[in-house]
Design a protein around this motif. Structure first.
Motif, PDB file in Angstrom:
ATOM      1  N   LEU A 132      29.188  27.602  63.605  1.00  0.00           N
ATOM      2  CA  LEU A 132      28.919  29.043  63.603  1.00  0.00           C
ATOM      3  C   LEU A 132      30.103  29.820  64.140  1.00  0.00           C
ATOM      4  O   LEU A 132      30.418  30.920  63.656  1.00  0.00           O
ATOM      5  N   THR A 133      30.799  29.273  65.145  1.00  0.00           N
ATOM      6  CA  THR A 133      31.990  29.934  65.684  1.00  0.00           C
ATOM      7  C   THR A 133      33.090  30.008  64.642  1.00  0.00           C
ATOM      8  O   THR A 133      33.771  31.027  64.493  1.00  0.00           O
ATOM      9  N   ILE A 134      33.272  28.913  63.886  1.00  0.00           N
ATOM     10  CA  ILE A 134      34.279  28.912  62.814  1.00  0.00           C
ATOM     11  C   ILE A 134      33.945  29.955  61.757  1.00  0.00           C
ATOM     12  O   ILE A 134      34.825  30.693  61.288  1.00  0.00           O
ATOM     13  N   GLU A 135      32.659  30.042  61.367  1.00  0.00           N
ATOM     14  CA  GLU A 135      32.267  31.024  60.357  1.00  0.00           C
ATOM     15  C   GLU A 135      32.507  32.443  60.853  1.00  0.00           C
ATOM     16  O   GLU A 135      33.023  33.300  60.127  1.00  0.00           O
ATOM     17  N   LYS A 136      32.170  32.709  62.107  1.00  0.00           N
ATOM     18  CA  LYS A 136      32.369  34.043  62.674  1.00  0.00           C
ATOM     19  C   LYS A 136      33.849  34.401  62.723  1.00  0.00           C
ATOM     20  O   LYS A 136      34.247  35.521  62.402  1.00  0.00           O
ATOM     21  N   LYS A 137      34.684  33.437  63.105  1.00  0.00           N
ATOM     22  CA  LYS A 137      36.119  33.673  63.165  1.00  0.00           C
ATOM     23  C   LYS A 137      36.688  33.936  61.774  1.00  0.00           C
ATOM     24  O   LYS A 137      37.543  34.817  61.592  1.00  0.00           O
ATOM     25  N   THR A 138      36.202  33.207  60.780  1.00  0.00           N
ATOM     26  CA  THR A 138      36.683  33.382  59.407  1.00  0.00           C
ATOM     27  C   THR A 138      36.375  34.774  58.877  1.00  0.00           C
ATOM     28  O   THR A 138      37.158  35.362  58.119  1.00  0.00           O
ATOM     29  N   LEU A 139      35.233  35.341  59.274  1.00  0.00           N
ATOM     30  CA  LEU A 139      34.769  36.610  58.720  1.00  0.00           C
ATOM     31  C   LEU A 139      35.056  37.807  59.619  1.00  0.00           C
ATOM     32  O   LEU A 139      34.655  38.921  59.297  1.00  0.00           O
ATOM     33  N   GLU A 140      35.782  37.596  60.728  1.00  0.00           N
ATOM     34  CA  GLU A 140      35.916  38.673  61.717  1.00  0.00           C
ATOM     35  C   GLU A 140      36.673  39.895  61.194  1.00  0.00           C
ATOM     36  O   GLU A 140      36.484  41.002  61.679  1.00  0.00           O
ATOM     37  N   HIS A 141      37.511  39.700  60.183  1.00  0.00           N
ATOM     38  CA  HIS A 141      38.270  40.834  59.637  1.00  0.00           C
ATOM     39  C   HIS A 141      37.594  41.466  58.419  1.00  0.00           C
ATOM     40  O   HIS A 141      38.139  42.394  57.817  1.00  0.00           O
ATOM     41  N   ASN A 142      36.430  40.969  58.045  1.00  0.00           N
ATOM     42  CA  ASN A 142      35.700  41.560  56.918  1.00  0.00           C
ATOM     43  C   ASN A 142      35.141  42.923  57.312  1.00  0.00           C
ATOM     44  O   ASN A 142      34.441  43.063  58.308  1.00  0.00           O
ATOM     45  N   SER A 143      35.472  43.920  56.536  1.00  0.00           N
ATOM     46  CA  SER A 143      34.968  45.272  56.765  1.00  0.00           C
ATOM     47  C   SER A 143      35.089  46.042  55.463  1.00  0.00           C
ATOM     48  O   SER A 143      35.798  45.628  54.531  1.00  0.00           O
ATOM     49  N   LEU A 144      34.439  47.187  55.387  1.00  0.00           N
ATOM     50  CA  LEU A 144      34.529  48.016  54.196  1.00  0.00           C
ATOM     51  C   LEU A 144      35.962  48.477  53.966  1.00  0.00           C
ATOM     52  O   LEU A 144      36.466  48.461  52.836  1.00  0.00           O
ATOM     53  N   ILE A 145      36.629  48.859  55.046  1.00  0.00           N
ATOM     54  CA  ILE A 145      38.015  49.344  54.905  1.00  0.00           C
ATOM     55  C   ILE A 145      38.916  48.235  54.387  1.00  0.00           C
ATOM     56  O   ILE A 145      39.732  48.449  53.470  1.00  0.00           O
ATOM     57  N   ASN A 146      38.804  47.027  54.965  1.00  0.00           N
ATOM     58  CA  ASN A 146      39.646  45.922  54.516  1.00  0.00           C
ATOM     59  C   ASN A 146      39.329  45.515  53.080  1.00  0.00           C
ATOM     60  O   ASN A 146      40.223  45.097  52.336  1.00  0.00           O
ATOM     61  N   TRP A 147      38.055  45.627  52.686  1.00  0.00           N
ATOM     62  CA  TRP A 147      37.702  45.333  51.297  1.00  0.00           C
ATOM     63  C   TRP A 147      38.361  46.328  50.350  1.00  0.00           C
ATOM     64  O   TRP A 147      38.907  45.954  49.308  1.00  0.00           O
ATOM     65  N   LEU A 148      38.325  47.622  50.706  1.00  0.00           N
ATOM     66  CA  LEU A 148      38.968  48.639  49.875  1.00  0.00           C
ATOM     67  C   LEU A 148      40.476  48.414  49.799  1.00  0.00           C
ATOM     68  O   LEU A 148      41.094  48.576  48.739  1.00  0.00           O
ATOM     69  N   LYS A 149      41.075  48.020  50.932  1.00  0.00           N
ATOM     70  CA  LYS A 149      42.515  47.720  50.938  1.00  0.00           C
ATOM     71  C   LYS A 149      42.830  46.569  49.989  1.00  0.00           C
ATOM     72  O   LYS A 149      43.858  46.582  49.303  1.00  0.00           O
ATOM     73  N   SER A 150      41.929  45.561  49.951  1.00  0.00           N
ATOM     74  CA  SER A 150      42.192  44.412  49.080  1.00  0.00           C
ATOM     75  C   SER A 150      42.147  44.776  47.611  1.00  0.00           C
ATOM     76  O   SER A 150      42.791  44.146  46.779  1.00  0.00           O
ATOM     77  N   LEU A 151      41.352  45.828  47.269  1.00  0.00           N
ATOM     78  CA  LEU A 151      41.324  46.294  45.890  1.00  0.00           C
ATOM     79  C   LEU A 151      42.591  47.042  45.509  1.00  0.00           C
ATOM     80  O   LEU A 151      43.096  46.936  44.389  1.00  0.00           O
ATOM     81  N   ILE A 152      43.128  47.804  46.478  1.00  0.00           N
ATOM     82  CA  ILE A 152      44.319  48.624  46.201  1.00  0.00           C
ATOM     83  C   ILE A 152      45.590  47.767  46.313  1.00  0.00           C
ATOM     84  O   ILE A 152      46.503  47.891  45.501  1.00  0.00           O
ATOM     85  N   TRP A 153      45.622  46.907  47.325  1.00  0.00           N
ATOM     86  CA  TRP A 153      46.804  46.058  47.536  1.00  0.00           C
ATOM     87  C   TRP A 153      46.371  44.588  47.562  1.00  0.00           C
ATOM     88  O   TRP A 153      46.337  43.958  48.623  1.00  0.00           O
ATOM     89  N   PRO A 154      45.996  44.035  46.423  1.00  0.00           N
ATOM     90  CA  PRO A 154      45.555  42.631  46.407  1.00  0.00           C
ATOM     91  C   PRO A 154      46.650  41.689  46.837  1.00  0.00           C
ATOM     92  O   PRO A 154      47.838  41.893  46.550  1.00  0.00           O
ATOM     93  N   GLY A 155      46.264  40.649  47.566  1.00  0.00           N
ATOM     94  CA  GLY A 155      47.218  39.663  48.017  1.00  0.00           C
ATOM     95  C   GLY A 155      47.907  39.986  49.311  1.00  0.00           C
ATOM     96  O   GLY A 155      48.684  39.191  49.835  1.00  0.00           O
ATOM     97  N   LYS A 156      47.606  41.170  49.882  1.00  0.00           N
ATOM     98  CA  LYS A 156      48.233  41.533  51.167  1.00  0.00           C
ATOM     99  C   LYS A 156      47.217  41.462  52.270  1.00  0.00           C
ATOM    100  O   LYS A 156      46.045  41.672  52.088  1.00  0.00           O
TER     101      LYS A 156
END
Length: 289
Positions: A265-289
């Motif tokens: 569970l700690t590994i899963e939480k660490k993997t997803l800690e940067h998931n957010s609406l803003i970061n998702w939108l950034k990934s659409l505009i600047w994929p791969g960054k």
């Protein structure tokens, strides 16, 4: 206790949902993707303290079993699919993109691990001639890229470990001379408890692997493997015998003193800690960054 949810037919029909749950952007108790389903009232039952992440689909049962059931304290990660008439035990962990076809039973504390480019595919074949079934015992481990496909029955015993890119099948899927024969005389596969199957191995129809045995990486198994041996090669042959003594199995990872579940569970939480609406939108505009 359970909450009872009754939604319109053919969307979400009947669902029993346990308390203290986390459910995000998912489809629960959807109409089964099964042609024999005729709109009958069936159930999806989800136990207490189970987490179901985004974009998961869980179909309710058909007339065969009447319900799909997931136990307590499970973690079903994003994009998993659990089809009709599946039974999932308590304390199971399904990594992203794990897919279960209908009529699959999984025991308590099973762990399915995937990778971004390697999903797990547990498939059963259902027609007017055949009805496949898969049973996984308690404490089993399934690794990325594994494919288990049944036209009759595949049984995998407790604490069995299956490495990456393994294929297990109980059918040839086509006749040798009649290539339209999709039944092709399936034969049951039995894998007993505490077996270890190495990476990229293939277990063919009619095979039986005995308790505690090891299948070397890249092997092709066809026929019977005794208990307490190492088999390897194509076709797989006995390499050595194992001492017949007490083995420390995966069951020990889930004792009260173990931190295995908390670590996952700690590994899963660490993997997803940067998931957010803003970061998702950034990934659409600047994929791969």
């Amino acid at each position: 206790f359970f909450f009872f949810i009754h939604m319109p037919a053919y969307e979400i029909r009947l669902s029993l949902v346990g308390s203290e749950m986390c459910i995000r952007d998912r489809v629960i108790a959807a109409v089964p993707q099964d042609l024999k389903f005729e709109g009958e009232d069936t159930l999806a039952v989800i136990g207490n303290n189970t987490t179901i992440r985004e974009c998961v689909t869980i179909n309710r049962g058909t007339s065969d079993r009447q319900l799909t059931k997931i136990g307590d304290n499970c973690l079903i990660m994003a994009y998993c699919h659990i089809a009709h008439d599946c039974f999932v035990g308590n304390n199971c962990i399904f990594s992203n993109n794990s897919t279960l076809a209908g009529h699959i039973s999984i025991g308590d504390y099973a762990t399915l691990i995937t990778a971004p480019d390697k999903r797990i595919d547990l498939s059963t074949w259902e027609t007017d001639k055949i009805n496949g079934e898969i049973q996984l015992g308690k404490y089993t481990l399934i690794s990325p890229g594994t494919s288990i496909r049944s036209a009759k029955k595949i049984t995998i015993g407790e604490s069995t470990m299956i490495a990456s890119d393994v294929t297990i099948t109980d059918s040839d899927w086509h006749g040798i001379y009649d290539r339209t024969d999709y039944v092709a005389t399936p034969k049951e596969v039995i894998i007993e408890e505490n077996v270890w199957i190495g990476e990229k191995s293939i277990v063919l129809k009619g095979s039986k692997i005995g308790k505690n045995s090891i299948i070397g990486a890249g092997s092709v198994v066809s026929g019977e493997v005794p208990a307490n041996v190492v088999f390897a090669g194509n076709p797989a042959k006995e390499i050595k015998k194992l001492d017949e003594k007490s083995f420390k199995t995966r069951e020990s990872l889930f004792s009260e003193s173990s931190t295995y579940l908390e670590d996952l569970l700690t590994i899963e939480k660490k993997t997803l800690e940067h998931n957010s609406l803003i970061n998702w939108l950034k990934s659409l505009i600047w994929p791969g960054k």
